[in-house]
Design a protein around this motif. Structure first.
Motif, PDB file in Angstrom:
ATOM      1  N   PHE A 188       0.854  -1.199   0.000  1.00 35.04           N
ATOM      2  CA  PHE A 188       0.000   0.000   0.000  1.00 35.04           C
ATOM      3  C   PHE A 188       0.889   1.248   0.000  1.00 35.04           C
ATOM      4  O   PHE A 188       0.635   2.226  -0.679  1.00 35.04           O
ATOM      5  CB  PHE A 188      -0.870  -0.063   1.265  1.00 35.04           C
ATOM      6  CG  PHE A 188      -1.773   1.113   1.476  1.00 35.04           C
ATOM      7  CD1 PHE A 188      -2.851   1.335   0.636  1.00 35.04           C
ATOM      8  CD2 PHE A 188      -1.540   1.988   2.538  1.00 35.04           C
ATOM      9  CE1 PHE A 188      -3.687   2.420   0.848  1.00 35.04           C
ATOM     10  CE2 PHE A 188      -2.373   3.076   2.748  1.00 35.04           C
ATOM     11  CZ  PHE A 188      -3.457   3.290   1.897  1.00 35.04           C
ATOM     12  N   VAL A 189       1.955   1.166   0.758  1.00 32.29           N
ATOM     13  CA  VAL A 189       2.910   2.282   0.811  1.00 32.29           C
ATOM     14  C   VAL A 189       4.291   1.747   1.211  1.00 32.29           C
ATOM     15  O   VAL A 189       4.391   0.728   1.897  1.00 32.29           O
ATOM     16  CB  VAL A 189       2.400   3.409   1.767  1.00 32.29           C
ATOM     17  CG1 VAL A 189       2.184   2.898   3.151  1.00 32.29           C
ATOM     18  CG2 VAL A 189       3.325   4.615   1.823  1.00 32.29           C
ATOM     19  N   VAL A 190       5.337   2.444   0.734  1.00 30.22           N
ATOM     20  CA  VAL A 190       6.717   2.097   1.106  1.00 30.22           C
ATOM     21  C   VAL A 190       7.369   3.363   1.651  1.00 30.22           C
ATOM     22  O   VAL A 190       7.240   4.425   1.039  1.00 30.22           O
ATOM     23  CB  VAL A 190       7.528   1.596  -0.117  1.00 30.22           C
ATOM     24  CG1 VAL A 190       8.944   1.191   0.295  1.00 30.22           C
ATOM     25  CG2 VAL A 190       6.825   0.433  -0.813  1.00 30.22           C
ATOM     26  N   PHE A 191       8.037   3.246   2.772  1.00 31.93           N
ATOM     27  CA  PHE A 191       8.694   4.423   3.366  1.00 31.93           C
ATOM     28  C   PHE A 191      10.194   4.147   3.491  1.00 31.93           C
ATOM     29  O   PHE A 191      10.603   3.121   4.030  1.00 31.93           O
ATOM     30  CB  PHE A 191       8.093   4.722   4.740  1.00 31.93           C
ATOM     31  CG  PHE A 191       8.584   6.013   5.329  1.00 31.93           C
ATOM     32  CD1 PHE A 191       8.110   7.234   4.867  1.00 31.93           C
ATOM     33  CD2 PHE A 191       9.523   6.010   6.358  1.00 31.93           C
ATOM     34  CE1 PHE A 191       8.570   8.433   5.403  1.00 31.93           C
ATOM     35  CE2 PHE A 191       9.980   7.209   6.907  1.00 31.93           C
ATOM     36  CZ  PHE A 191       9.500   8.414   6.426  1.00 31.93           C
ATOM     37  N   GLU A 192      10.983   5.083   2.973  1.00 32.65           N
ATOM     38  CA  GLU A 192      12.448   4.930   3.023  1.00 32.65           C
ATOM     39  C   GLU A 192      13.028   5.852   4.087  1.00 32.65           C
ATOM     40  O   GLU A 192      12.633   7.013   4.179  1.00 32.65           O
ATOM     41  CB  GLU A 192      13.040   5.269   1.644  1.00 32.65           C
ATOM     42  CG  GLU A 192      14.547   5.120   1.616  1.00 32.65           C
ATOM     43  CD  GLU A 192      15.138   5.270   0.208  1.00 32.65           C
ATOM     44  OE1 GLU A 192      14.508   4.844  -0.774  1.00 32.65           O
ATOM     45  OE2 GLU A 192      16.247   5.827   0.125  1.00 32.65           O
ATOM     46  N   ASP A 193      13.933   5.322   4.865  1.00 32.24           N
ATOM     47  CA  ASP A 193      14.548   6.132   5.926  1.00 32.24           C
ATOM     48  C   ASP A 193      16.005   5.693   6.101  1.00 32.24           C
ATOM     49  O   ASP A 193      16.324   4.517   5.919  1.00 32.24           O
ATOM     50  CB  ASP A 193      13.797   5.903   7.241  1.00 32.24           C
ATOM     51  CG  ASP A 193      13.731   7.157   8.081  1.00 32.24           C
ATOM     52  OD1 ASP A 193      14.486   8.099   7.792  1.00 32.24           O
ATOM     53  OD2 ASP A 193      12.926   7.196   9.037  1.00 32.24           O
ATOM     54  N   CYS A 194      16.864   6.637   6.458  1.00 36.43           N
ATOM     55  CA  CYS A 194      18.281   6.297   6.645  1.00 36.43           C
ATOM     56  C   CYS A 194      18.595   6.217   8.121  1.00 36.43           C
ATOM     57  O   CYS A 194      18.251   7.138   8.874  1.00 36.43           O
ATOM     58  CB  CYS A 194      19.167   7.385   6.043  1.00 36.43           C
ATOM     59  SG  CYS A 194      18.939   7.552   4.292  1.00 36.43           S
ATOM     60  N   THR A 195      19.254   5.155   8.524  1.00 36.69           N
ATOM     61  CA  THR A 195      19.827   5.158   9.874  1.00 36.69           C
ATOM     62  C   THR A 195      21.191   5.847   9.767  1.00 36.69           C
ATOM     63  O   THR A 195      21.793   5.868   8.686  1.00 36.69           O
ATOM     64  CB  THR A 195      19.989   3.724  10.428  1.00 36.69           C
ATOM     65  OG1 THR A 195      20.958   3.030   9.635  1.00 36.69           O
ATOM     66  CG2 THR A 195      18.671   2.958  10.387  1.00 36.69           C
ATOM     67  N   GLN A 196      21.664   6.406  10.842  1.00 33.79           N
ATOM     68  CA  GLN A 196      22.960   7.097  10.849  1.00 33.79           C
ATOM     69  C   GLN A 196      24.058   6.133  11.310  1.00 33.79           C
ATOM     70  O   GLN A 196      23.776   5.217  12.088  1.00 33.79           O
ATOM     71  CB  GLN A 196      22.923   8.287  11.838  1.00 33.79           C
ATOM     72  CG  GLN A 196      21.902   9.356  11.492  1.00 33.79           C
ATOM     73  CD  GLN A 196      22.157   9.962  10.119  1.00 33.79           C
ATOM     74  OE1 GLN A 196      23.285  10.295   9.787  1.00 33.79           O
ATOM     75  NE2 GLN A 196      21.100  10.072   9.309  1.00 33.79           N
TER      76      GLN A 196
END
Ligand SMILES: CCCCCCC[C@@H](O)CC(=O)SCCNC(=O)CCNC(=O)[C@H](O)C(C)(C)COP(=O)(O)OP(=O)(O)OC[C@H]1O[C@@H](n2cnc3c(N)ncnc32)[C@H](O)[C@@H]1OP(=O)(O)O
Length: 309
Positions: A188-196
């Motif tokens: 339904f949705v994809v969310f991209e996020d960066c860990t540090q």
């Protein structure tokens, strides 16, 4: 990966009575936790995130992300897993699963009474699985706020069964387990996020000081090329993505969270959280983009859907 001898006495472990503990937290802990799971890392004025770290628009209290509740489980074991009848190599411990039921919105500061019990113990041959249940009550009102079931995967500690039948004890129904079937269709949705790269060093300040996440030598002994991210940090990133994308930023829509850690994450890697909506259940899986590997999967049950969907 080397190991120290493990020694299990399941009867002693099962009969152990955990002491009642107190856990106190403040708004500072709530904000530090939110930063530890990446809130506002990419956008310091993110309209959906600022309320988790700051009294946005004069709000009286900082809002609490639902996975903050997971801190109460480790916080209720000041001696760690130092239980009578349980001898294992702590360097080989991995977090296997986390299950959280939320009964009330989490206050931004509280003094809790934690009641801890053994929820499960299983002999998997190459590993032992230990499940700890923690019920957290607000000390002032006596209200039950949440329940955590935390699963530790103790590599090298299996094979303790006294009969030919593998030892398995559970105090909860089987349909409560966190395994999910990932739908075949597009998410339904994809969310991209960066860990540090420093993510685990920040996250550990919320109370999990396991050197697996900070000490290169310890991490190598545990079988990793460098320190890995806390499982609960990855879970925090994933559920924060769900709160943002499905709950319109409202943390109090979350009723129940379930996750199984499938593979380690290295701090600095990019997380892709894929979400499918089935009624009021969000099925999700989180992948590390750089390695194209799934690291976490589970579900989140909601009280309702955001009107913006
Ligand atoms: C009380 C407090 C305790 C918690 C404290 C936490 C402290 C933290 O500081 C520690 C961390 O955060 S560690 C970081 C997060 N965790 C991880 O990175 C682990 C990732 N997962 C893995 O590596 C593998 O799935 C691995 C290694 C876990 C399993 O992979 P395999 O060895 O390949 O296992 P497999 O052969 O597939 O299965 C064997 C049996 O075990 C069950 N199982 C598998 N993965 C599981 C998991 N993640 N959790 C629980 N059970 C699991 C399988 O179902 C199988 O059982 P059965 O044969 O009955 O089906």
């Amino acid at each position: 990966m080397s190991s120290e001898a493990s020694e299990f006495d399941p009867d002693r472990i099962e009969s152990y009575k955990f002491p009642e503990t107190t856990y106190t937290y403040s708004e500072r802990d709530v904000a530090l936790y939110a930063l530890g799971i990446g809130a506002c890392a990419r956008d310091a004025v993110d309209v959906d995130q600022l309320k988790f770290v700051y009294h946005e628009k004069g709000q009286k209290f900082i809002q609490v992300l639902p996975t903050f509740a997971a801190l109460f489980s480790l916080g209720s074991l000041p001696g760690g897993l130092d239980l009578p009848g349980l001898k294992y190599d702590p360097r080989l411990l991995l977090h296997g699963q986390q299950y959280i039921e939320l009964y009330k919105p989490l206050p931004s500061n509280a003094c809790l009474k934690n009641i801890v019990s053994l929820a499960g113990l299983h002999d998997k041959g190459k590993a032992a699985i230990l499940e700890i249940e923690t019920k957290s009550y607000d000390k002032d009102s006596g209200a039950l706020l949440c329940m955590n079931r935390t699963t530790a995967f103790l590599r090298g500690a299996g094979g303790f069964s006294k009969s030919s039948h593998p030892y398995s004890y559970s105090n909860y129904p089987k349909d409560n387990v966190p395994s999910v079937k990932i739908p075949k269709g597009q998410p339904f949705v994809v969310f991209e996020d960066c860990t540090q790269p420093s993510q685990a060093l920040l996250y550990r300040l919320s109370g999990d000081y396991n050197p697996l996440h900070s000490d290169p030598t310890f991490a190598k002994v545990a079988g990793f090329t460098r320190p890995i991210l806390h499982g609960l940090c990855t879970l925090g990133f994933s559920v924060r993505a769900i709160v943002k994308c499905i709950c319109g930023g409202d943390p109090n829509l979350v009723k129940c969270i379930s996750g199984r850690f499938l593979l380690h994450v290295y701090p600095g890697e990019t997380l892709l959280t894929e979400m499918w909506l089935e009624g009021l259940r969000v099925i999700y899986q989180t992948k590390v983009k750089e390695r194209s590997r799934t690291v976490l999967s589970g579900y989140v049950d909601l009280h309702g859907l955001s009107s913006s969907l």
